[in-house]
Write a protein that holds these residues in place. Structure first.
Motif, PDB file in Angstrom:
ATOM      1  N   THR A  15       1.182   0.103  -2.949  1.00 22.65           N
ATOM      2  CA  THR A  15       0.614   0.684  -1.739  1.00 22.65           C
ATOM      3  C   THR A  15       0.059  -0.406  -0.841  1.00 22.65           C
ATOM      4  O   THR A  15      -0.742  -1.237  -1.277  1.00 22.65           O
ATOM      5  N   THR A  17      -1.983  -0.873   2.798  1.00 22.18           N
ATOM      6  CA  THR A  17      -2.889  -0.062   3.608  1.00 22.18           C
ATOM      7  C   THR A  17      -3.227  -0.771   4.919  1.00 22.18           C
ATOM      8  O   THR A  17      -3.797  -1.865   4.906  1.00 22.18           O
ATOM      9  N   THR A  54       0.177   3.292   3.989  1.00 17.00           N
ATOM     10  CA  THR A  54      -0.856   4.241   4.395  1.00 17.00           C
ATOM     11  C   THR A  54      -1.909   3.533   5.237  1.00 17.00           C
ATOM     12  O   THR A  54      -1.654   2.433   5.758  1.00 17.00           O
ATOM     13  N   ARG A  92       2.440   7.528   4.170  1.00 14.53           N
ATOM     14  CA  ARG A  92       1.420   8.532   3.833  1.00 14.53           C
ATOM     15  C   ARG A  92       0.440   8.589   5.006  1.00 14.53           C
ATOM     16  O   ARG A  92      -0.308   7.640   5.244  1.00 14.53           O
ATOM     17  N   THR A  94      -2.570  10.563   7.142  1.00 16.22           N
ATOM     18  CA  THR A  94      -3.631  11.572   7.181  1.00 16.22           C
ATOM     19  C   THR A  94      -4.395  11.522   8.497  1.00 16.22           C
ATOM     20  O   THR A  94      -5.472  12.114   8.608  1.00 16.22           O
ATOM     21  N   ASP A 173      -2.238  18.970   1.235  1.00 12.77           N
ATOM     22  CA  ASP A 173      -2.729  17.833   0.458  1.00 12.77           C
ATOM     23  C   ASP A 173      -1.585  16.830   0.359  1.00 12.77           C
ATOM     24  O   ASP A 173      -0.611  17.059  -0.351  1.00 12.77           O
ATOM     25  N   ASP A 175      -1.304  13.854  -0.952  1.00 12.05           N
ATOM     26  CA  ASP A 175      -1.053  13.224  -2.251  1.00 12.05           C
ATOM     27  C   ASP A 175      -0.329  14.170  -3.204  1.00 12.05           C
ATOM     28  O   ASP A 175       0.577  13.752  -3.929  1.00 12.05           O
ATOM     29  N   LYS A 176      -0.696  15.448  -3.193  1.00 10.59           N
ATOM     30  CA  LYS A 176       0.039  16.411  -4.010  1.00 10.59           C
ATOM     31  C   LYS A 176       1.470  16.558  -3.511  1.00 10.59           C
ATOM     32  O   LYS A 176       2.416  16.674  -4.294  1.00 10.59           O
ATOM     33  N   LEU A 178       3.268  14.337  -2.194  1.00 12.76           N
ATOM     34  CA  LEU A 178       4.061  13.152  -2.516  1.00 12.76           C
ATOM     35  C   LEU A 178       4.330  12.983  -4.007  1.00 12.76           C
ATOM     36  O   LEU A 178       5.142  12.135  -4.385  1.00 12.76           O
ATOM     37  N   VAL A 179       3.673  13.774  -4.857  1.00 16.64           N
ATOM     38  CA  VAL A 179       3.878  13.616  -6.303  1.00 16.64           C
ATOM     39  C   VAL A 179       5.346  13.701  -6.694  1.00 16.64           C
ATOM     40  O   VAL A 179       5.868  12.797  -7.369  1.00 16.64           O
TER      41      VAL A 179
END
Length: 245
Positions: A15, A17, A54, A92, A94, A173, A175-176, A178-179
């Motif tokens: 990751t 950032t 992200t 990702r 947000t 969500d 993160d969920k 992207l699981v």
């Protein structure tokens, strides 16, 4: 101070950032250079299966940094690097994405955004056009939507971004959401990922190789114009430009 935090690693996923809160993660020369170096490192590291891009704060990327802009050739090279990287790059999101930030997003292979995300191609309101970022964007998004949002600069949400093909999925969500994506990438072979990515990015890379120099020249001409100077000055002064009716 660096403009990029990380990297962090988790079972083959690295990751990166964006972490430049002072300018809302705008594409400064420093951020573009640091991100390019980090992507090079990921490409050379056999333990990295995929990259997640992200951000900190409430903005993924505010577009080009008007006070410390990168060389346009370097920005184009960064977007092409993401597209051509032999490993998938997953965005990702947000927070907010504006102007050149959409080019960064469009260069990624897969992207997910949450309910607080918003998007806008604001260049026309500054006397500019989304010239160089059109290369990763136009091959991916719905042509009618591209015309509307490039011309009007309207803001739209994650659901609309998914509908028009700008992002892969909108999720309550992120993160969920992207699981399954990240688990799928972990199950794929490095060779399979590289070969598959080469297939699905061929049209985008073709646009870079054919159109980059022309679009850089067009962008430079617009930035040097009187209207663009008025648009950027008005933006920095937080007022309406002279042409607003």
């Amino acid at each position: 101070m660096t403009a990029l935090a990380g990297p962090t690693h988790d079972r083959g996923i690295t990751t990166l950032t964006l972490d430049s809160p002072a300018n809302r993660n705008a594409l400064s020369a420093a951020l573009v250079g640091e991100l390019a170096d980090a992507l090079d490192a990921c490409a050379a590291d056999d333990t990295v299966r995929a990259v997640v891009l992200t951000h900190t704060g409430n903005t993924f990327c505010a577009g080009a940094d008007l006070t410390a802009p990168p060389d346009p050739h370097v920005l184009v090279a960064l977007m092409r690097q993401i597209v051509a990287l032999p490993k998938p790059v997953v965005a990702r999101v947000t927070g907010h994405v504006r102007a050149g930030g959409l080019g960064l997003l469009g260069a990624c292979d897969i992207s997910a955004a949450g309910p607080d995300a918003s998007f806008a191609l604001t260049e026309s309101r500054l006397g500019l056009a989304p010239a160089v970022i059109s290369m990763p964007l136009l091959p991916r998004i719905d042509p009618r939507a591209a015309a509307r949002y490039c011309l009007t600069g309207e803001r739209f949400d994650a659901a609309e971004a998914a509908r028009i093909g700008l992002i892969t999925l909108a999720a309550e969500d992120v993160d969920k959401g992207l699981v399954p994506v990240l688990e799928g990438l972990r199950k794929a072979s490095p060779q399979g990922l590289a070969a598959s990515k080469k297939l699905v990015t061929a049209t985008v890379l073709e646009s870079f190789d054919q159109d980059a120099e022309d679009l850089i020249a067009r962008s430079a001409a617009l930035f040097a114009s009187a209207e663009a100077r008025e648009g950027m000055t008005a933006f920095l002064e937080r007022r309406e430009p002279a042409w607003v009716l």
